[in-house]
Design a protein around this motif. Structure first.
Motif, PDB file in Angstrom:
ATOM      1  N   SER A  96      12.970   9.387  -2.139  1.00  0.00           N
ATOM      2  CA  SER A  96      12.259   8.777  -1.007  1.00  0.00           C
ATOM      3  C   SER A  96      12.983   9.019   0.316  1.00  0.00           C
ATOM      4  O   SER A  96      12.357   9.175   1.346  1.00  0.00           O
ATOM      5  CB  SER A  96      11.997   7.284  -1.217  1.00  0.00           C
ATOM      6  N   LYS A  97      14.302   9.064   0.246  1.00  0.00           N
ATOM      7  CA  LYS A  97      15.042   9.345   1.479  1.00  0.00           C
ATOM      8  C   LYS A  97      14.725  10.758   1.970  1.00  0.00           C
ATOM      9  O   LYS A  97      14.549  10.993   3.168  1.00  0.00           O
ATOM     10  CB  LYS A  97      16.547   9.194   1.245  1.00  0.00           C
ATOM     11  N   LEU A  98      14.637  11.699   1.028  1.00  0.00           N
ATOM     12  CA  LEU A  98      14.315  13.072   1.406  1.00  0.00           C
ATOM     13  C   LEU A  98      12.934  13.170   2.040  1.00  0.00           C
ATOM     14  O   LEU A  98      12.730  13.916   2.994  1.00  0.00           O
ATOM     15  CB  LEU A  98      14.385  13.980   0.179  1.00  0.00           C
ATOM     16  N   GLN A 138       7.852   7.989  -9.041  1.00  0.00           N
ATOM     17  CA  GLN A 138       6.802   7.145  -8.475  1.00  0.00           C
ATOM     18  C   GLN A 138       7.165   6.671  -7.054  1.00  0.00           C
ATOM     19  O   GLN A 138       6.349   6.684  -6.150  1.00  0.00           O
ATOM     20  CB  GLN A 138       6.610   5.927  -9.401  1.00  0.00           C
ATOM     21  N   ARG A 139       8.407   6.259  -6.907  1.00  0.00           N
ATOM     22  CA  ARG A 139       8.874   5.808  -5.582  1.00  0.00           C
ATOM     23  C   ARG A 139       8.810   6.929  -4.550  1.00  0.00           C
ATOM     24  O   ARG A 139       8.450   6.705  -3.394  1.00  0.00           O
ATOM     25  CB  ARG A 139      10.331   5.308  -5.669  1.00  0.00           C
ATOM     26  N   THR A 140       9.153   8.123  -4.991  1.00  0.00           N
ATOM     27  CA  THR A 140       9.113   9.271  -4.083  1.00  0.00           C
ATOM     28  C   THR A 140       7.682   9.503  -3.592  1.00  0.00           C
ATOM     29  O   THR A 140       7.426   9.716  -2.415  1.00  0.00           O
ATOM     30  CB  THR A 140       9.645  10.534  -4.803  1.00  0.00           C
ATOM     31  N   MET A 141       6.750   9.416  -4.529  1.00  0.00           N
ATOM     32  CA  MET A 141       5.338   9.593  -4.184  1.00  0.00           C
ATOM     33  C   MET A 141       4.854   8.498  -3.238  1.00  0.00           C
ATOM     34  O   MET A 141       4.154   8.781  -2.256  1.00  0.00           O
ATOM     35  CB  MET A 141       4.517   9.571  -5.481  1.00  0.00           C
ATOM     36  N   MET A 142       5.235   7.261  -3.520  1.00  0.00           N
ATOM     37  CA  MET A 142       4.823   6.139  -2.665  1.00  0.00           C
ATOM     38  C   MET A 142       5.335   6.351  -1.238  1.00  0.00           C
ATOM     39  O   MET A 142       4.642   6.062  -0.274  1.00  0.00           O
ATOM     40  CB  MET A 142       5.358   4.799  -3.191  1.00  0.00           C
ATOM     41  N   GLN A 143       6.545   6.859  -1.143  1.00  0.00           N
ATOM     42  CA  GLN A 143       7.116   7.119   0.173  1.00  0.00           C
ATOM     43  C   GLN A 143       6.301   8.187   0.914  1.00  0.00           C
ATOM     44  O   GLN A 143       6.021   8.047   2.103  1.00  0.00           O
ATOM     45  CB  GLN A 143       8.582   7.569   0.034  1.00  0.00           C
ATOM     46  N   LEU A 144       5.902   9.213   0.176  1.00  0.00           N
ATOM     47  CA  LEU A 144       5.094  10.267   0.795  1.00  0.00           C
ATOM     48  C   LEU A 144       3.773   9.691   1.315  1.00  0.00           C
ATOM     49  O   LEU A 144       3.363   9.941   2.444  1.00  0.00           O
ATOM     50  CB  LEU A 144       4.828  11.392  -0.210  1.00  0.00           C
ATOM     51  N   SER A 146       3.102   6.667   2.087  1.00  0.00           N
ATOM     52  CA  SER A 146       3.298   5.738   3.196  1.00  0.00           C
ATOM     53  C   SER A 146       3.608   6.483   4.494  1.00  0.00           C
ATOM     54  O   SER A 146       3.160   6.094   5.568  1.00  0.00           O
ATOM     55  CB  SER A 146       4.347   4.677   2.832  1.00  0.00           C
ATOM     56  N   GLU A 147       4.321   7.598   4.394  1.00  0.00           N
ATOM     57  CA  GLU A 147       4.538   8.427   5.589  1.00  0.00           C
ATOM     58  C   GLU A 147       3.201   8.974   6.095  1.00  0.00           C
ATOM     59  O   GLU A 147       2.951   9.045   7.295  1.00  0.00           O
ATOM     60  CB  GLU A 147       5.475   9.604   5.287  1.00  0.00           C
ATOM     61  N   MET A 148       2.340   9.381   5.158  1.00  0.00           N
ATOM     62  CA  MET A 148       1.046   9.938   5.555  1.00  0.00           C
ATOM     63  C   MET A 148       0.171   8.872   6.213  1.00  0.00           C
ATOM     64  O   MET A 148      -0.547   9.146   7.172  1.00  0.00           O
ATOM     65  CB  MET A 148       0.332  10.552   4.358  1.00  0.00           C
ATOM     66  N   ASP A 149       0.228   7.661   5.683  1.00  0.00           N
ATOM     67  CA  ASP A 149      -0.535   6.550   6.277  1.00  0.00           C
ATOM     68  C   ASP A 149      -0.021   6.240   7.671  1.00  0.00           C
ATOM     69  O   ASP A 149      -0.776   5.859   8.552  1.00  0.00           O
ATOM     70  CB  ASP A 149      -0.373   5.274   5.439  1.00  0.00           C
ATOM     71  N   GLY A 150       1.291   6.429   7.829  1.00  0.00           N
ATOM     72  CA  GLY A 150       1.930   5.988   9.060  1.00  0.00           C
ATOM     73  C   GLY A 150       1.733   6.876  10.258  1.00  0.00           C
ATOM     74  O   GLY A 150       1.933   6.447  11.375  1.00  0.00           O
ATOM     75  N   PHE A 151       1.357   8.127  10.050  1.00  0.00           N
ATOM     76  CA  PHE A 151       1.306   8.951  11.260  1.00  0.00           C
ATOM     77  C   PHE A 151      -0.095   9.147  11.801  1.00  0.00           C
ATOM     78  O   PHE A 151      -1.081   9.057  11.098  1.00  0.00           O
ATOM     79  CB  PHE A 151       2.101  10.248  11.125  1.00  0.00           C
ATOM     80  N   ASP A 152      -0.115   9.414  13.073  1.00  0.00           N
ATOM     81  CA  ASP A 152      -1.366   9.598  13.789  1.00  0.00           C
ATOM     82  C   ASP A 152      -2.022  10.890  13.315  1.00  0.00           C
ATOM     83  O   ASP A 152      -1.453  11.972  13.424  1.00  0.00           O
ATOM     84  CB  ASP A 152      -1.044   9.675  15.286  1.00  0.00           C
ATOM     85  N   GLU A 153      -3.228  10.778  12.793  1.00  0.00           N
ATOM     86  CA  GLU A 153      -3.908  11.958  12.266  1.00  0.00           C
ATOM     87  C   GLU A 153      -4.164  13.010  13.335  1.00  0.00           C
ATOM     88  O   GLU A 153      -4.345  14.182  13.059  1.00  0.00           O
ATOM     89  CB  GLU A 153      -5.227  11.554  11.621  1.00  0.00           C
ATOM     90  N   ARG A 154      -4.226  12.545  14.573  1.00  0.00           N
ATOM     91  CA  ARG A 154      -4.496  13.531  15.625  1.00  0.00           C
ATOM     92  C   ARG A 154      -3.197  14.080  16.195  1.00  0.00           C
ATOM     93  O   ARG A 154      -3.196  14.783  17.193  1.00  0.00           O
ATOM     94  CB  ARG A 154      -5.333  12.903  16.728  1.00  0.00           C
ATOM     95  N   GLY A 155      -2.088  13.720  15.565  1.00  0.00           N
ATOM     96  CA  GLY A 155      -0.797  14.193  16.048  1.00  0.00           C
ATOM     97  C   GLY A 155      -0.560  15.642  15.693  1.00  0.00           C
ATOM     98  O   GLY A 155      -1.442  16.332  15.175  1.00  0.00           O
ATOM     99  N   GLU A 156       0.618  16.079  15.949  1.00  0.00           N
ATOM    100  CA  GLU A 156       0.890  17.495  15.813  1.00  0.00           C
ATOM    101  C   GLU A 156       1.624  17.848  14.528  1.00  0.00           C
ATOM    102  O   GLU A 156       2.385  18.797  14.491  1.00  0.00           O
ATOM    103  CB  GLU A 156       1.690  17.971  17.022  1.00  0.00           C
ATOM    104  N   ILE A 157       1.411  17.046  13.497  1.00  0.00           N
ATOM    105  CA  ILE A 157       1.978  17.370  12.194  1.00  0.00           C
ATOM    106  C   ILE A 157       0.838  17.474  11.190  1.00  0.00           C
ATOM    107  O   ILE A 157      -0.009  16.591  11.121  1.00  0.00           O
ATOM    108  CB  ILE A 157       2.968  16.286  11.725  1.00  0.00           C
TER     109      ILE A 157
END
Ligand code: ATP
Length: 270
Positions: A96-98, A138-144, A146-157
């Motif tokens: 998850s840190k990675l 499972q934790r690694t996936m949850m982190q992924l 949650s990162e996806m939920d967290g960023f602005d979809e219209r952002g530059e990533i």
């Protein structure tokens, strides 16, 4: 650890012209990855969010990584690659840190395309075995997620994932807001193979008798990576024979050799 698992490429060299036989898939990748990066205002004006993540699935060696690299190249985005398989056998908490580091890195290098290869390694359906390794995955996936939920979809990533084992995926990752655009990347058909032969022989010194239509037909159902291997091996046959011009027979011999090696590999793994 970061250097080993994440691969950062400021400007990958692959272009759309290097990819053969998968035009439809290329168009879809452009629409879902390139458009939001280059014209975010279009999505704003229309009032929709672009797809969050794109999932490429299909057999090995069909051009999934190439597609991700090409779209990063053509949009002048940084290409950041991480292999799911390298995240799974790590220490507790490291996966998850990675993932957090990965998104941090992408934010520092915007615009960026994050490519997660072998996503099945962290997003396989849950099995019955309740080993600690599974919990960590499972934790690694949850982190992924949650990162996806967290960023602005219209952002530059933009996020692209790939898998050869679509059937193994936990369907939870395909929900809206996650990997909600699926693109199947199949092995090329006959026309596609002809095109891929042409692409990989662009810089080769070819004899007049080389006929890609015949070769594409004789090769049968091979992947783009197989075609690439055949062209390189054909060149090797010419070198062994002390010739600078590559002939039709070199391609035939190359394919025979590669096919025999593949069969050997299969026998060994049985
Ligand atoms: P894997 O699932 O094994 O990671 P992949 O689908 O990501 O495979 P790539 O890494 O993109 O496959 O392709 C491997 C190599 O095969 C490429 O570097 C390229 O030389 C060749 N290749 C594969 N598909 C194509 C294609 N459609 N057009 C041209 N070359 C291709």
């Amino acid at each position: 650890v970061r250097a080993r698992v994440m691969q950062v490429d400021q400007s990958p060299e692959v272009t759309y012209a290097d990819i053969g036989g998968i035009e439809e898939q290329m168009d879809e990748v452009r629409e879902t990855v390139e458009m939001p990066l280059e014209h975010p205002e279009m999505f704003e004006d229309v009032g929709i969010d672009p797809p969050s993540g794109v999932l490429l699935h299909g057999p090995p060696g069909t051009g999934k990584t190439m597609l991700a690299k090409a779209v990063a190249n053509e949009t002048d985005a940084t290409f950041i690659k991480m292999a799911g398989s390298e995240l799974v056998h790590k220490f507790i908490g490291e996966g998850s840190k990675l993932v957090r580091d990965l998104f941090e890195l992408a934010r520092q290098h915007e615009p960026a395309v994050i490519f997660i290869d072998e996503i099945d390694a962290i997003a396989a359906k849950r099995t019955d075995s309740k080993t600690s390794g599974d919990a960590e995955v499972q934790r690694t996936m949850m982190q992924l997620l949650s990162e996806m939920d967290g960023f602005d979809e219209r952002g530059e990533i933009r996020i692209i994932a790939a898998t050869n084992r679509f059937d193994m995926l936990d369907r939870a990752i395909l929900r809206p807001g996650r990997f909600d655009r699926l693109i199947e990347v199949p092995k090329p058909d006959y026309e596609g193979r002809v095109q891929i032969f042409k692409i990989h022989t662009r810089n080769m010194n070819l004899s007049d008798d080389v006929d890609f239509e015949v070769l594409a037909d004789e090769a049968g159902e091979v992947s783009g990576a197989d075609v690439k291997a055949i062209t390189t091996e054909a060149g090797m046959f010419a070198i062994r024979d002390d010739r600078t011009e590559v002939q039709m027979d070199d391609f035939r011999n190359a394919w025979e050799k590669i096919e025999a090696e593949e069969e050997e590999d299969e026998d060994v793994s049985k």
